[in-house]
Design a protein around this motif. Structure first.
Motif, PDB file in Angstrom:
ATOM      1  N   ASP A  80      -0.649   0.744  50.876  1.00 43.91           N
ATOM      2  CA  ASP A  80      -0.947   0.856  52.356  1.00 43.91           C
ATOM      3  C   ASP A  80       0.447   0.783  53.010  1.00 43.91           C
ATOM      4  N   PRO A  81       0.452   1.550  54.224  1.00 49.24           N
ATOM      5  CA  PRO A  81       1.675   1.458  55.061  1.00 49.24           C
ATOM      6  C   PRO A  81       1.747   0.270  55.500  1.00 49.24           C
ATOM      7  N   TRP A  82       2.959  -0.462  55.791  1.00 51.08           N
ATOM      8  CA  TRP A  82       3.291  -1.668  56.089  1.00 51.08           C
ATOM      9  C   TRP A  82       3.335  -1.909  57.558  1.00 51.08           C
ATOM     10  N   LYS A  83       2.425  -2.753  58.087  1.00 53.06           N
ATOM     11  CA  LYS A  83       2.506  -3.138  59.649  1.00 53.06           C
ATOM     12  C   LYS A  83       3.078  -4.557  59.489  1.00 53.06           C
ATOM     13  N   SER A  84       4.235  -4.782  59.802  1.00 50.33           N
ATOM     14  CA  SER A  84       4.649  -6.075  59.584  1.00 50.33           C
ATOM     15  C   SER A  84       4.380  -6.715  60.887  1.00 50.33           C
ATOM     16  N   LEU A  85       4.052  -8.100  60.847  1.00 48.27           N
ATOM     17  CA  LEU A  85       3.690  -8.835  61.962  1.00 48.27           C
ATOM     18  C   LEU A  85       4.883  -9.490  62.704  1.00 48.27           C
ATOM     19  N   ASP A  86       5.955  -9.290  62.101  1.00 52.04           N
ATOM     20  CA  ASP A  86       7.076  -9.964  62.842  1.00 52.04           C
ATOM     21  C   ASP A  86       8.329  -8.924  62.584  1.00 52.04           C
ATOM     22  N   SER A  87       9.079  -8.949  63.640  1.00 49.89           N
ATOM     23  CA  SER A  87      10.282  -7.779  63.547  1.00 49.89           C
ATOM     24  C   SER A  87      11.271  -8.211  62.317  1.00 49.89           C
ATOM     25  N   ASP A  88      11.314  -9.308  62.178  1.00 52.49           N
ATOM     26  CA  ASP A  88      12.517 -10.072  61.326  1.00 52.49           C
ATOM     27  C   ASP A  88      11.872  -9.927  59.663  1.00 52.49           C
ATOM     28  N   ASP A  89      10.780  -9.437  59.532  1.00 50.02           N
ATOM     29  CA  ASP A  89      10.376  -9.484  58.127  1.00 50.02           C
ATOM     30  C   ASP A  89      11.081  -8.615  57.482  1.00 50.02           C
ATOM     31  N   SER A  90      11.325  -8.923  56.153  1.00 47.31           N
ATOM     32  CA  SER A  90      12.287  -7.793  55.310  1.00 47.31           C
ATOM     33  C   SER A  90      11.951  -7.878  53.809  1.00 47.31           C
ATOM     34  N   TRP A  91      12.229  -6.941  52.925  1.00 47.53           N
ATOM     35  CA  TRP A  91      11.875  -7.085  51.653  1.00 47.53           C
ATOM     36  C   TRP A  91      12.847  -6.403  50.732  1.00 47.53           C
ATOM     37  N   TRP A  92      12.796  -6.400  49.462  1.00 49.70           N
ATOM     38  CA  TRP A  92      13.828  -5.622  48.604  1.00 49.70           C
ATOM     39  C   TRP A  92      13.151  -5.667  47.210  1.00 49.70           C
ATOM     40  N   LYS A  93      13.522  -4.426  46.586  1.00 49.11           N
ATOM     41  CA  LYS A  93      13.133  -4.369  45.113  1.00 49.11           C
ATOM     42  C   LYS A  93      14.244  -3.672  44.551  1.00 49.11           C
ATOM     43  N   SER A  94      14.302  -4.059  43.090  1.00 49.13           N
ATOM     44  CA  SER A  94      15.355  -3.730  42.259  1.00 49.13           C
ATOM     45  C   SER A  94      15.096  -2.020  41.963  1.00 49.13           C
ATOM     46  N   SER A  95      16.066  -1.294  41.983  1.00 48.35           N
ATOM     47  CA  SER A  95      15.948  -0.083  41.389  1.00 48.35           C
ATOM     48  C   SER A  95      16.017  -0.008  39.959  1.00 48.35           C
ATOM     49  N   GLN A  96      16.358  -0.804  39.135  1.00 47.75           N
ATOM     50  CA  GLN A  96      15.884  -0.920  37.694  1.00 47.75           C
ATOM     51  C   GLN A  96      15.565  -2.415  37.435  1.00 47.75           C
ATOM     52  N   PRO A  97      14.144  -2.282  37.251  1.00 51.90           N
ATOM     53  CA  PRO A  97      13.200  -3.657  37.406  1.00 51.90           C
ATOM     54  C   PRO A  97      13.938  -4.418  36.255  1.00 51.90           C
ATOM     55  N   SER A  98      14.008  -5.721  36.692  1.00 50.61           N
ATOM     56  CA  SER A  98      14.477  -6.988  35.774  1.00 50.61           C
ATOM     57  C   SER A  98      15.835  -6.891  35.293  1.00 50.61           C
ATOM     58  N   ALA A  99      16.632  -6.120  35.531  1.00 44.05           N
ATOM     59  CA  ALA A  99      17.840  -5.753  34.750  1.00 44.05           C
ATOM     60  C   ALA A  99      18.737  -6.823  35.706  1.00 44.05           C
ATOM     61  N   VAL A 100      19.305  -7.560  34.865  1.00 41.47           N
ATOM     62  CA  VAL A 100      20.427  -8.493  35.601  1.00 41.47           C
ATOM     63  C   VAL A 100      21.830  -7.863  35.518  1.00 41.47           C
ATOM     64  N   SER A 101      22.444  -7.918  36.660  1.00 43.24           N
ATOM     65  CA  SER A 101      23.478  -7.266  36.627  1.00 43.24           C
ATOM     66  C   SER A 101      24.743  -8.191  37.189  1.00 43.24           C
ATOM     67  N   TYR A 102      25.693  -8.501  36.820  1.00 51.09           N
ATOM     68  CA  TYR A 102      26.970  -9.081  36.789  1.00 51.09           C
ATOM     69  C   TYR A 102      27.945  -8.478  37.972  1.00 51.09           C
ATOM     70  N   GLN A 103      27.373  -7.300  38.405  1.00 46.26           N
ATOM     71  CA  GLN A 103      28.457  -6.370  39.566  1.00 46.26           C
ATOM     72  C   GLN A 103      28.793  -7.437  40.711  1.00 46.26           C
ATOM     73  N   PRO A 104      30.138  -7.429  41.005  1.00 43.58           N
ATOM     74  CA  PRO A 104      30.309  -7.874  42.198  1.00 43.58           C
ATOM     75  C   PRO A 104      29.911  -7.162  43.431  1.00 43.58           C
ATOM     76  N   GLU A 105      29.449  -5.787  43.149  1.00 45.42           N
ATOM     77  CA  GLU A 105      29.222  -5.026  44.508  1.00 45.42           C
ATOM     78  C   GLU A 105      27.786  -4.660  44.530  1.00 45.42           C
ATOM     79  N   SER A 106      27.174  -4.797  45.461  1.00 47.51           N
ATOM     80  CA  SER A 106      25.775  -4.469  45.685  1.00 47.51           C
ATOM     81  C   SER A 106      25.496  -3.300  46.557  1.00 47.51           C
ATOM     82  N   GLN A 107      24.813  -2.111  46.225  1.00 46.00           N
ATOM     83  CA  GLN A 107      24.685  -1.138  47.179  1.00 46.00           C
ATOM     84  C   GLN A 107      23.418  -1.347  48.251  1.00 46.00           C
ATOM     85  N   LEU A 108      23.673  -0.960  49.452  1.00 48.89           N
ATOM     86  CA  LEU A 108      22.720  -1.302  50.633  1.00 48.89           C
ATOM     87  C   LEU A 108      22.164  -0.265  51.062  1.00 48.89           C
TER      88      LEU A 108
END
Ligand SMILES: [Cu+2]
Length: 500
Positions: free
Chosen positions: A324-352
């Motif tokens: 479903d399209p997300w209609k957030s009830l609060d403008s400060d709501d946020s979420w994130w999902k990994s592009s490679q599921p469950s991979a643990v990375s010890y990279q010092p840099e994170s792409q935003l």
């Protein structure tokens, strides 16, 4: 609660749950006390009454002369309060002070830290929860030694009773006659069950005290999370704990503008959401779910009560596919999902998003459990310039740290792990307040002060600093959230924490 998460909680020890955070009982606070910038760490005793360990580190400013600390139950000084304790400088260090304070009662406390020096003086209030979180065990060698002493005392007492009857009134050197010897035997025979009864009563008293302590141990409240079938994917979190409708009730107050900060963390750490449910009634919260990948999630709901007590509600929930399209009830709501599921990375840099990046500025030294550190992150725009960070719910940054198995969960800010809501309780409470009045005043104050709070914690442009000490060794994931040009960006980092 699914059995699995339930078992995990028991296995990790509900004992580890320390109210506002999970498995992370220490309180960190960083802020300005007048002209001095200080970092205060409060290590609670885990028992009530008990002695909390307070350390105050001077981060900037010079000419500091005295550091006074005072525990305030409920946050306000009263006539019965003892004078503040003087924190002593730790030998071999120029900027570290420590003290121990007794927290006598259970409930919401604040530690008042007064600093004074040539540059002036200032005060900070650090909210802490005084709760019993552990039951100290007896170690076997000590038990054996004490049992040995106990047996010696028991036999000794019988011997003394016998000797007293037999010869205490005789002149030195006189032999007791047969009558006295016989009477001595009889008295000893009577003394054995009497003393045994005294021991038995003592054991009963001990057990009753132990049971009372076990019953007073902090436990998270019972909650129930449900997902409504049909469009919108509404999540409802209801407090079902009978104590919430009695002893443990106190109205909620906003913590950086929200009555609840709800975090969903996928069991494999591959997805994360930071939501702010609406309060439907005094025990029910509802929010619209973003399109998170389906699967098992851990649920953490941070709330603060009008009495200053902050806590985390715990549950688990299984999400189904949500397109479903997300209609957030609060403008400060946020979420994130990994592009490679469950991979643990010890990279010092994170792409935003927006081709921006977030870099963990850390040296090569290993991170050690229990040692306080500064977590520093630099956010850069796609042009490589320091990103213009904007206030986001009263803070420059919000971060969540969890151990891979969920045994540690903490929500922290540049100002530390304290609840800003609790801090406002202590700053704004008046003795004339009736239920609900304080909550309204805090809401107004938060709205007025939010941008200022965030600016006060800013350092280098585009950089955020979070004070923390990882409580236990193991693999951890950190989500760091900032706001740039009206958008919340989430950087994700992994780290291994070694044992101390
Ligand atoms: Cu936050």
């Amino acid at each position: 609660m699914t059995p699995r998460w339930g078992e995990l909680l028991v296995a990790a020890g509900v004992l580890l749950v320390a109210s506002a955070h999970v498995g992370s009982p220490d309180t960190f606070y960083e802020g300005d006390a007048g002209p001095y910038r200080v970092r205060v760490i409060v290590r609670p005793p885990g028992v009530v009454p008990g002695r909390a360990e307070i350390t105050v580190r001077l981060l900037s400013g010079s000419g500091l002369r005295s550091v006074l600390v005072l525990p305030l139950h409920g946050g306000r000084p009263t006539a019965q309060d003892p004078p503040p304790d003087s924190a002593q400088r730790v030998s071999g260090s120029s900027d570290l002070y420590d003290a121990q304070l007794w927290l006598m009662d259970a409930g919401a406390y604040s530690i008042r830290v007064d600093v004074a020096g040539t540059a002036g003086s200032g005060t900070v209030l650090v909210p802490v929860n005084s709760i019993a979180t552990r039951r100290l065990g007896f170690d076997t060698p000590l038990a054996i030694v004490l049992l040995g002493f106990g047996a010696f005392l028991f036999v000794g007492a019988i011997t003394i009773v016998g000797a007293a009857v037999r010869e205490s009134v005789l002149a030195p050197g006189t032999e007791p006659d047969a009558g006295r010897r016989r009477r001595s035997w009889w008295i000893r025979l009577i003394a054995v069950p009497l003393l045994a009864f005294a021991l038995f009563a003592g054991k009963k008293w001990w057990d009753r005290d132990d049971a009372a302590h076990a019953a007073s141990l902090y436990r998270p409240m019972d909650v129930k999370t449900t997902i409504a079938a049909g469009p919108g994917h509404l999540l409802t979190l209801a407090i079902t704990d009978s104590e919430w409708f009695g002893r443990r009730f106190s109205p909620l107050i906003p913590d950086h503008g929200k009555l609840m900060h709800l975090f969903l963390v996928r069991d494999d750490l591959s997805a994360f959401a930071h939501l702010h449910p609406l309060m439907i009634d005094s025990s029910t919260f509802r929010t619209a779910l973003p399109p998170l990948p389906p699967g098992p999630y851990r649920v953490y709901g941070d709330i603060v009560q009008e009495n200053g007590f902050s806590q985390t509600l715990l549950d688990s929930v299984t999400l189904t596919a949500n397109r479903d399209p997300w209609k957030s009830l609060d403008s400060d709501d946020s979420w994130w999902k990994s592009s490679q599921p469950s991979a643990v990375s010890y990279q010092p840099e994170s792409q935003l998003e927006d081709a921006a990046t977030m870099t963990w500025l850390r040296d090569s030294a290993p991170i050690v459990a229990g040692r306080d550190i500064e977590l520093r992150f630099a956010v850069r725009t796609k042009e490589g310039k320091p990103a213009p960070l904007e206030p986001y719910m009263g803070m420059l940054s919000h971060a969540v740290i969890t151990r891979a198995d969920g045994a540690v969960f903490v929500h922290l800010h540049p100002a530390g792990t304290i609840s800003m809501g609790s801090q406002l309780v202590y700053a704004l409470r008046r003795s004339s307040d009736t239920t609900g009045v304080l909550a309204a005043r805090i809401t107004a104050a938060e709205q007025a002060a939010a941008p200022m709070a965030s600016m006060a914690t800013g350092g280098e442009p585009g950089t955020v600093t979070l004070p923390y000490a990882f409580p236990q060794p193991g693999p951890y994931r950190i989500w760091v959230q900032v706001k740039v040009r009206g958008r919340v960006l989430t950087g994700v980092f992994d780290t291994q924490v070694s044992p101390s």
